[in-house]
Design an enzyme around this catalytic site. Structure first.
Site, PDB file in Angstrom:
ATOM      1  N   ARG A 152      45.933  -0.643  47.327  1.00 14.25           N
ATOM      2  CA  ARG A 152      47.249  -0.685  46.932  1.00 14.25           C
ATOM      3  C   ARG A 152      48.154  -1.470  47.957  1.00 14.25           C
ATOM      4  O   ARG A 152      49.234  -1.595  47.527  1.00 14.25           O
ATOM      5  CB  ARG A 152      47.721   0.986  46.803  1.00 14.25           C
ATOM      6  CG  ARG A 152      47.696   1.583  47.683  1.00 14.25           C
ATOM      7  CD  ARG A 152      47.894   2.979  47.364  1.00 14.25           C
ATOM      8  NE  ARG A 152      49.356   3.775  47.697  1.00 14.25           N
ATOM      9  CZ  ARG A 152      49.618   4.928  47.820  1.00 14.25           C
ATOM     10  NH1 ARG A 152      48.735   5.510  47.670  1.00 14.25           N
ATOM     11  NH2 ARG A 152      50.948   5.182  47.673  1.00 14.25           N
ATOM     12  N   CYS A 171      54.383  11.752  39.627  1.00 20.44           N
ATOM     13  CA  CYS A 171      55.181  11.356  40.990  1.00 20.44           C
ATOM     14  C   CYS A 171      54.673  10.067  41.725  1.00 20.44           C
ATOM     15  O   CYS A 171      55.415   9.819  42.544  1.00 20.44           O
ATOM     16  CB  CYS A 171      54.927  12.598  41.904  1.00 20.44           C
ATOM     17  SG  CYS A 171      53.289  12.756  42.565  1.00 20.44           S
ATOM     18  N   ARG A 201      56.912  14.109  50.988  1.00 20.92           N
ATOM     19  CA  ARG A 201      55.742  13.707  51.603  1.00 20.92           C
ATOM     20  C   ARG A 201      55.674  14.149  53.044  1.00 20.92           C
ATOM     21  O   ARG A 201      56.323  13.475  54.135  1.00 20.92           O
ATOM     22  CB  ARG A 201      55.686  12.141  51.637  1.00 20.92           C
ATOM     23  CG  ARG A 201      55.332  11.569  50.166  1.00 20.92           C
ATOM     24  CD  ARG A 201      55.301  10.185  50.509  1.00 20.92           C
ATOM     25  NE  ARG A 201      54.815   9.330  49.181  1.00 20.92           N
ATOM     26  CZ  ARG A 201      55.445   8.899  48.063  1.00 20.92           C
ATOM     27  NH1 ARG A 201      56.742   8.890  48.107  1.00 20.92           N
ATOM     28  NH2 ARG A 201      54.934   8.440  47.081  1.00 20.92           N
ATOM     29  N   ARG A 220      54.320  18.900  49.521  1.00 20.99           N
ATOM     30  CA  ARG A 220      52.821  18.335  49.494  1.00 20.99           C
ATOM     31  C   ARG A 220      52.344  18.345  50.969  1.00 20.99           C
ATOM     32  O   ARG A 220      53.192  17.948  52.084  1.00 20.99           O
ATOM     33  CB  ARG A 220      52.851  17.016  49.263  1.00 20.99           C
ATOM     34  CG  ARG A 220      51.354  16.490  49.142  1.00 20.99           C
ATOM     35  CD  ARG A 220      51.080  15.276  48.498  1.00 20.99           C
ATOM     36  NE  ARG A 220      51.718  14.009  49.620  1.00 20.99           N
ATOM     37  CZ  ARG A 220      51.537  12.905  49.271  1.00 20.99           C
ATOM     38  NH1 ARG A 220      51.162  12.426  47.810  1.00 20.99           N
ATOM     39  NH2 ARG A 220      52.209  11.964  50.023  1.00 20.99           N
ATOM     40  N   HIS A 273      52.609   2.464  51.275  1.00 18.56           N
ATOM     41  CA  HIS A 273      53.774   3.207  52.040  1.00 18.56           C
ATOM     42  C   HIS A 273      54.654   2.735  52.944  1.00 18.56           C
ATOM     43  O   HIS A 273      55.996   3.215  52.964  1.00 18.56           O
ATOM     44  CB  HIS A 273      53.061   4.579  52.848  1.00 18.56           C
ATOM     45  CG  HIS A 273      52.328   5.487  51.925  1.00 18.56           C
ATOM     46  ND1 HIS A 273      50.990   5.374  51.482  1.00 18.56           N
ATOM     47  CD2 HIS A 273      52.765   6.623  51.176  1.00 18.56           C
ATOM     48  CE1 HIS A 273      50.802   6.400  50.870  1.00 18.56           C
ATOM     49  NE2 HIS A 273      51.895   6.873  50.546  1.00 18.56           N
ATOM     50  N   GLU A 326      45.091  12.450  41.570  1.00 17.88           N
ATOM     51  CA  GLU A 326      45.496  11.335  41.852  1.00 17.88           C
ATOM     52  C   GLU A 326      44.009  10.487  42.036  1.00 17.88           C
ATOM     53  O   GLU A 326      44.095   9.304  42.677  1.00 17.88           O
ATOM     54  CB  GLU A 326      46.256  10.884  42.947  1.00 17.88           C
ATOM     55  CG  GLU A 326      45.886  11.848  44.306  1.00 17.88           C
ATOM     56  CD  GLU A 326      46.886  11.645  45.616  1.00 17.88           C
ATOM     57  OE1 GLU A 326      47.420  10.741  45.574  1.00 17.88           O
ATOM     58  OE2 GLU A 326      46.597  12.542  46.342  1.00 17.88           O
ATOM     59  N   ASN A 329      49.708   6.150  42.239  1.00 11.10           N
ATOM     60  CA  ASN A 329      49.505   5.109  42.975  1.00 11.10           C
ATOM     61  C   ASN A 329      48.163   5.248  43.469  1.00 11.10           C
ATOM     62  O   ASN A 329      47.429   4.183  43.657  1.00 11.10           O
ATOM     63  CB  ASN A 329      50.391   5.254  44.485  1.00 11.10           C
ATOM     64  CG  ASN A 329      51.818   5.440  44.061  1.00 11.10           C
ATOM     65  OD1 ASN A 329      52.213   5.006  43.035  1.00 11.10           O
ATOM     66  ND2 ASN A 329      52.574   6.043  44.809  1.00 11.10           N
ATOM     67  N   ASP A 330      47.610   6.452  43.776  1.00 10.76           N
ATOM     68  CA  ASP A 330      46.085   6.518  44.206  1.00 10.76           C
ATOM     69  C   ASP A 330      45.317   6.430  42.967  1.00 10.76           C
ATOM     70  O   ASP A 330      44.370   6.148  42.914  1.00 10.76           O
ATOM     71  CB  ASP A 330      46.056   7.600  44.896  1.00 10.76           C
ATOM     72  CG  ASP A 330      46.360   7.406  46.383  1.00 10.76           C
ATOM     73  OD1 ASP A 330      46.044   6.356  46.888  1.00 10.76           O
ATOM     74  OD2 ASP A 330      47.014   8.203  47.043  1.00 10.76           O
TER      75      ASP A 330
HETATM   76  C1  PEP Z   1      50.423   8.756  44.519  1.00  5.81           C
HETATM   77  O1  PEP Z   1      49.328   8.504  45.129  1.00  5.81           O
HETATM   78  O2  PEP Z   1      50.718   8.273  43.626  1.00  5.81           O
HETATM   79  C2  PEP Z   1      51.610   9.599  45.284  1.00  5.81           C
HETATM   80  C3  PEP Z   1      52.509   9.868  44.646  1.00  5.81           C
HETATM   81  O3  PEP Z   1      51.349   9.662  46.299  1.00  5.81           O
HETATM   82  P1  PEP Z   1      51.186   8.705  47.797  1.00  5.81           P
HETATM   83  O4  PEP Z   1      52.204   7.356  47.162  1.00  5.81           O
HETATM   84  O5  PEP Z   1      52.001   9.625  48.876  1.00  5.81           O
HETATM   85  O6  PEP Z   1      49.914   8.516  48.095  1.00  5.81           O
HETATM   86 MG    MG Z   2      48.678   9.453  46.840  1.00  3.73          MG
END
Ligand code: PEP
Ligand code: MG
Length: 584
Positions: free
Chosen positions: A466, A503, A297, A333, A190, A432, A455-456
C-alpha cells in the site's frame, strides 16, 4: 512551468513556495541552488562540520570515562576525517563548481570515499562503515538545521521530499506547512492518512519531483487531481484559484446536512463514524456531523513521542477524545505498530518485510507489559463514556484468545484495585487479512463486532504494497476479490448477529458508498472531512437501488469495470466530488 503527475492522497488545492526536506537514511537527490545561494551552502557545511565535531568530542569524552582510552580511539578516527582537508575540501569544491546543496555534496563525496575504501586492502575496508556513520552524522546536522529554518520561516511552505514518515507528517506545524508532495508513497499509506487527518492537500508518487525542486520556488499542489505544478504561469494560477472557489461553495452546501441524520431516502439509518489519530480530532468528527469514532488509531499517540506513553498519558488521551465526543460512541484500536508505523526506538532496526513482520497484535503479544498498560488505560477510560476495543491484524483464533485473556487479567487487576470500568466493554477485531475474512465464522463466535480494514485487506489479498507508488494502479478496493470477501464477512456477521462496519479508506470514497450499503453495511468509519460528502450520498439513495448496484458489481470480473461503473453511478449523485478528477 513544470507539471508532475502523481497520486492524489489528500484533497484540496494549495499554492505556496517549496521547502525541500531530505532524509539522511535515503539517497539524497541532486539539487542545485541559485548562484546567490552558493555561499550559504558553504556556510551550512562549515557549521554542520563544526557541530558534528563538537558532538563527537563530547561522545569521545563520555566513552573515555566509561570504557577507557582504547575503545574511545574509534572517535579519534572520525574526528580526524572531519578535520582532514583532503576529505572536506572536495565537498566545498563540488558546492562551488556544480552549485549543489551541501547535503548532496556531502552524500556524494562520502559515497565516493566509501567505494574507494571498499576496493582497498582489508585494513581499509573496515573503515567503510565509519565513513557511512560520518555521512549520516553530518547529514543529520544539515537536515536538522534546515528543519529549524522551517520553524522560523514567515511564508507558508509546501514540503517537497523523497518520502515522509507518518511521524514526520504528524509533527508538521500546521500554521507553516500547507501541503506536501513526495516522490514515493501510496494512497492508503499512513503518511497519506495523516495528511487527510491534519487536512493539508498532498500528492505522492511523483517520481523525481524532489530532485528538480528548488527551495522558494512557487508551486501548486493539487490534491484532487494528483498534480504538482512548479513555477506555474499566471493563467494556471487563476484556474486553480477559480477551482478553489467552486470547491468552497460545494463544501458550504454540504455543511447544510451537518445536523441531519445519515439516513437513506427509504429511512434506513447508516452510522457514519470518523477515523481519528489524535484525541482532538474527535471534536472535528462531531463538527462534520459524524455519529462517533469508529477507529481511533492509538499508535499515533505513541509515534509522536520518543517512548511509550505511560498508562496515565494514554488514559488522559482516550478520556479527552471521549469528552470531545459528548456522549457519542468510540471504538479504540490497540496499538497497530510496525509496518509503516515504526516507533522511534524501532526505526533504527528495520525488518526485511515490515508489512508481514512483527507488527500490530503480534507485536503487542510479544510485549505484554506494554499491551497490558494500554488495556488498563482503555478499560479505565471505558468508565467515562461509551467505548469499544478492537485488535488489529488478527490472523489466528489463538491470537485473539490470548489478547482476550490478557484483557480479562487486566479487568481482574482493576477489580482488585477498586478502579471503575465497563465490565461489558464490547470486544472486536479488524478484519484486514484474508485469513480473518475467510475464517470470519470462527472469529464471530469470540467477538462482539467486526471492522473491515480494506487498506490492509487489499494489500494482502491483491499482494500490493500500500505504500509503493510503482504498484499504486493495482491497489484497488474495487477488485472483485475484495467485493467477495466483504460480502462474505457481512453475511457471516449477520448470521452470528454481530455488528460489522468498514473503516478502511474505501469507506470514505464516494464511489464505494452505494456498493457498501448494497452489500449490507450499515456502519462506515471514514476520515472526518469525508463525512459530509458520504452523508450526501447516503441521503440521496435508497437501499433497493444500492442492492441492485451491488448485484451488478458482483457480475463484473475485472477491477477496471467495477471502478468505471461505480464512478459513473456516484458521479450522477455528487458530480462535484469528481470535479476535475479523471474518469480512469
Ligand atoms: C485498514 O487496514 O484498512 C485500516 C483501517 O487500518 P490502518 O489503515 O491503520 O492499517
Ligand atoms: Mg490496517
Amino acid at each position: 512551468m513544470e507539471v508532475f503527475k502523481g497520486i492524489p492522497v489528500s484533497s484540496g488545492v494549495v499554492i505556496g513556495s517549496i521547502f525541500t526536506l531530505d532524509d539522511e537514511r535515503r539517497r539524497i537527490p541532486r539539487r542545485t541552488v541559485r548562484a546567490a545561494h552558493v555561499e550559504r551552502e558553504h556556510a551550512r557545511l562549515r557549521k554542520a562540520l563544526a557541530d558534528s565535531i563538537a558532538e563527537l568530542e563530547a561522545t569521545r569524552e563520555r566513552a573515555e570515562e566509561s570504557l577507557g582510552v582504547e575503545p574511545a580511539k574509534v572517535f579519534a578516527f572520525h574526528l580526524g576525517m572531519l578535520r582532514d582537508p583532503t576529505v572536506i575540501q572536495p565537498i566545498h569544491d563540488m558546492i562551488e563548481s556544480e552549485r549543489v546543496t551541501a547535503e548532496y555534496a556531502v552524500s556524494t563525496e562520502f559515497r565516493r570515499l566509501a567505494s574507494m575504501l571498499s576496493g582497498m586492502d582489508d585494513a581499509f575496508k573496515t573503515k567503510v562503515d565509519d565513513v557511512w556513520d560520518l555521512d549520516r552524522r553530518v547529514l543529520r546536522q544539515l537536515i536538522g538545521e534546515h528543519m529549524s529554518a522551517l520553524r522560523e520561516m514567515h511564508e507558508k511552505a509546501i514540503v517537497v521530499a523523497p518520502d515522509l514518515t507518518p511521524t514526520q507528517t504528524a509533527s508538521f506545524d500546521r500554521n507553516k506547512v500547507i501541503g506536501f508532495a513526495t516522490d514515493a508513497g501510496g494512497r492508503t499509506s499512513h503518511t497519506a492518512i495523516m495528511a487527510r487527518a491534519i487536512g493539508i492537500p498532498a500528492v505522492v508518487g511523483l517520481g523525481d519531483l524532489s530532485g528538480s525542486a528548488q527551495d522558494g520556488a512557487a508551486v501548486i499542489v493539487d490534491g484532487d487531481r494528483g498534480i504538482v505544478i512548479v513555477n506555474p504561469d499566471a493563467e494556471t494560477l487563476e484556474q486553480h484559484r477559480t477551482y478553489n472557489e467552486r470547491m468552497r461553495v460545494f463544501r458550504a452546501s454540504l455543511s447544510e446536512d451537518v445536523d441531519r441524520p445519515a439516513e437513506t431516502s427509504d429511512g434506513v439509518r447508516i452510522s457514519l463514524l470518523g477515523n481519528i489519530e489524535f484525541p482532538e480530532e474527535a471534536a472535528s468528527v462531531v463538527r462534520y456531523g459524524g455519529d462517533g469514532v469508529g477507529l481511533f488509531r492509538t499508535e499515533f499517540v505513541y509515534l509522536t513521542q520518543e517512548k511509550e506513553p505511560s498508562e496515565e498519558q494514554q488514559f488522559e488521551a482516550y478520556g479527552r477524545a471521549i469528552e470531545n465526543l459528548g456522549g457519542k460512541p468510540m471504538t479504540v484500536r490497540t496499538f497497530d505498530l510496525g509496518s509503516d508505523k515504526q516507533t522511534q526506538e524501532r526505526a533504527e532496526a528495520p525488518e526485511r518485510n515490515p508489512a508481514l513482520g512483527c507488527r500490530s497484535i503480534r507485536y503487542c503479544l510479544q510485549n505484554i507489559p506494554m499491551f497490558k498498560r494500554q488495556l488498563r488505560a482503555i478499560l479505565r477510560a471505558s468508565a467515562l463514556g461509551p467505548l469499544r476495543v478492537m485488535f488489529p491484524l488478527v490472523t489466528d483464533a489463538l491470537e485473539l484468545r490470548q489478547a482476550k485473556m490478557l484483557l480479562t487479567d487486566v479487568k481482574e487487576d482493576l477489580e482488585e484495585d477498586g478502579v471503575a470500568f465497563d465490565r461489558n466493554l464490547p470486544v472486536g477485531i479488524m478484519v484486514e487479512t484474508p485469513a480473518a475474512a475467510v475464517m470470519a465464522s470462527t472469529f464471530a463466535r469470540d467477538v462482539d463486532f467486526f471492522s473491515i480494514g480494506t487498506n490492509d485487506l487489499v494489500q494482502f489479498t491483491l499482494a500490493v504494497d500500500r505504500t509503493n507508488e510503482r504498484v499504486a494502479s493495482l491497489f484497488s478496493a474495487a477488485h472483485p476479490a475484495i467485493n467477495r470477501l466483504i460480502k462474505d464477512v457481512v453475511r457471516t456477521a449477520r448470521k452470528h448477529k454481530i455488528e460489522v462496519s468498514v473503516c478502511g479508506e474505501a469507506a470514505g470514497e464516494p464511489e464505494f458508498t452505494m456498493l457498501l450499503i448494497g452489500l449490507g453495511l450499515r456502519s462506515l468509519s471514514v476520515t472526518p472531512s469525508s463525512i459530509p460528502a458520504i452523508k450526501r450520498i447516503v441521503r440521496s439513495v435508497d437501499v433497493p437501488q444500492c442492492e441492485r448496484l451491488a448485484r451488478r458489481v458482483g457480475s463484473f470480473d475485472s477491477e477496471r469495470q467495477v471502478t468505471a461503473f461505480l464512478r459513473e453511478q456516484a458521479r450522477e449523485i455528487i458530480p462535484e466530488a469528481f470535479d476535475g478528477r479523471s474518469v480512469d
